[in-house]
Design an enzyme around this catalytic site. Structure first.
Site, PDB file in Angstrom:
ATOM      1  N   ARG A  57       0.818  -1.212   0.000  1.00  0.00           N
ATOM      2  CA  ARG A  57       0.000   0.000   0.000  1.00  0.00           C
ATOM      3  C   ARG A  57       0.849   1.259   0.000  1.00  0.00           C
ATOM      4  NH1 ARG A  57      -2.353   1.807   4.568  1.00  0.00           N
ATOM      5  NH2 ARG A  57      -2.294  -0.270   5.511  1.00  0.00           N
ATOM      6  N   TYR A 110     -17.212  14.281 -16.518  1.00  0.00           N
ATOM      7  CA  TYR A 110     -17.642  12.895 -16.444  1.00  0.00           C
ATOM      8  C   TYR A 110     -18.712  12.767 -15.361  1.00  0.00           C
ATOM      9  CZ  TYR A 110     -16.996   7.883 -15.292  1.00  0.00           C
ATOM     10  OH  TYR A 110     -17.160   6.550 -15.019  1.00  0.00           O
ATOM     11  N   ASP A 180      -8.617  17.340 -15.517  1.00  0.00           N
ATOM     12  CA  ASP A 180      -8.749  15.938 -15.920  1.00  0.00           C
ATOM     13  C   ASP A 180      -8.353  15.863 -17.394  1.00  0.00           C
ATOM     14  OD1 ASP A 180      -9.568  13.427 -16.787  1.00  0.00           O
ATOM     15  OD2 ASP A 180     -11.396  13.424 -15.598  1.00  0.00           O
ATOM     16  N   LYS A 205      -7.839   4.325 -19.487  1.00  0.00           N
ATOM     17  CA  LYS A 205      -8.259   4.674 -20.841  1.00  0.00           C
ATOM     18  C   LYS A 205      -7.049   4.705 -21.787  1.00  0.00           C
ATOM     19  CE  LYS A 205     -12.315   5.319 -18.870  1.00  0.00           C
ATOM     20  NZ  LYS A 205     -12.027   5.516 -17.450  1.00  0.00           N
TER      21      LYS A 205
END
Length: 390
Positions: A57, A110, A180, A205
């Site tokens: 982590r 989005y 973004d 993406k």
């Protein structure tokens, strides 16, 4: 030599010398935990005096490699890899917002980002949603310490943000500009070069480009990134090493994929714009697009691999259109090597109210096309055949 029992051998017997020569690819460090020689080494790794890892982590060499790649692609000082694009926003909001803080957000975001902003209202954050292409509206909404959030190329209407102008407004008002950049990627735009403070990418993406991973990232100055890192580690917003490895491998072909896909997207936008059954085409590379002049300043190497178009058809008509397609499939994501379609009103923006969808111009006939690397003539022919089915 002491005799070692079978059970101990089964646990400790798998061992190999570290090779003197380097592998051709960065190895996959698929280990959740890491061993230390002594407490001094623990301190040295924690404090950054020795390279190493503590716990998955907190980051592994695969996380570090992906973050170095992201920073290099954007020309940023530092980067943070996250488990998704939305995890990147979550870390950012948790690190930089307090009760009473203000977020000024483009309405052309989005749908899930807008939903997450709505969640913040419950914690005392003020969210102002506006048309970010209207600079006077933005200027009036910004306050000292506020956060301005836009997309370089918006999802799904392909509006292009005037990043230099927005950055100037944010600086003048003492606000942070967060961009973004998922649709543009650093191939088409590097927002940090245009004045942004932080850049968010959904590596799921185009950056990874093969529909294989769920990844996100934030890039920017180290002073702004480190608070996000602490939040991401504590909240478990980080990816696993395998996803980081896949993401870095996929990004190697970013330039060749986007060069091909962007050129094909322009070809298809022109074809669709000239078709009698297409009511409108949204692509910043077309001179008729309202942000074409802005896109020509903000974007480089073309206008992107995403476009949207509108058909004068009801749900049944759209279903006929979709069923007539063979290789172009309905996929509720984007950015892969394959050309795909999505229907924002029932996917990315389905949780908006009818009034909010209408304000964005979304309806049954609004389709978003993510252009891949296939031959443009084949894609045109397939779209032509599907349009004939309407």
């Amino acid at each position: 030599m002491d005799k070692v029992h079978l059970g101990t051998l089964a646990v400790h017997g798998a061992w190999a010398e570290e090779p003197a020569n380097a592998p051709a690819l960065l190895p996959l460090y698929q280990s959740a935990a890491w061993a230390f020689r002594d407490l001094d080494e623990v301190d040295a790794v924690y404090e950054g005096r020795l390279p190493g890892a503590v716990y998955v982590r907190s980051g592994t060499p695969n996380h570090q490699a992906l973050e170095a790649l992201l920073a290099a692609l954007h020309g940023g000082e530092a980067a943070l890899a996250t488990a998704s694009g939305m995890a990147a926003f979550t870390a950012l909001f948790l690190a930089h917002l307090r009760p009473g803080a203000r977020v000024v957000a483009s309405r052309d975001l989005y749908g899930t980002t807008l939903g997450l902003l709505g969640d913040l209202v419950r914690f005392g954050v003020e969210v102002v949603v506006l048309d970010a292409t209207q600079l006077p509206q933005v200027e009036a909404a910004l306050t000292p310490g506020s956060l301005l959030l836009v997309e370089t190329v918006s999802n799904p209407r392909m509006r292009v943000a005037d990043l230099p102008a927005l950055a100037a407004l944010a600086r003048a008002r003492g606000a942070l500009l967060v961009v973004d950049n998922t649709f543009a990627t650093p191939y088409h735009a590097r927002p940090l070069d245009l004045g942004a403070d932080l850049v968010v990418e959904s590596l799921t993406k185009f950056l990874s480009g093969h529909h294989q991973v769920l990844l996100g990232g934030v890039v920017g100055p180290r002073a702004l990134l480190e608070p996000l890192r602490g939040v991401a580690v504590r909240a478990g917003l980080v990816p696993n090493p395998w996803e980081c490895w896949l993401g870095a491998e996929g990004a190697k072909t970013l330039e060749v994929r986007l060069a091909r896909a962007s050129a094909t997207a322009l070809h298809l936008a022109r074809f669709l714009a000239g078709h009698p059954k297409v009511r409108a085409v949204h692509y910043p590379g077309l001179p008729t697009h309202p942000d074409h002049a802005v896109a020509s300043r903000v974007l480089r190497r073309g206008y992107g691999a995403m476009l949207a178009f509108e058909l004068a058809a009801d749900r049944q008509g759209i279903n006929r259109f979709l069923r007539a397609l063979r290789r172009i499939r309905l996929v509720l994501s984007l950015g892969g090597t394959e050309t795909t379609l999505s229907h924002p009103a029932t996917s990315s923006h389905r949780f908006l109210s009818p009034a909010e969808q209408e304000a964005l111009g979304l309806h049954e006939g609004f389709l978003r096309l993510s252009v891949g690397i296939e031959d443009p003539e084949d894609l045109e022919g397939e779209l032509q055949g599907a349009l004939e089915a309407l």
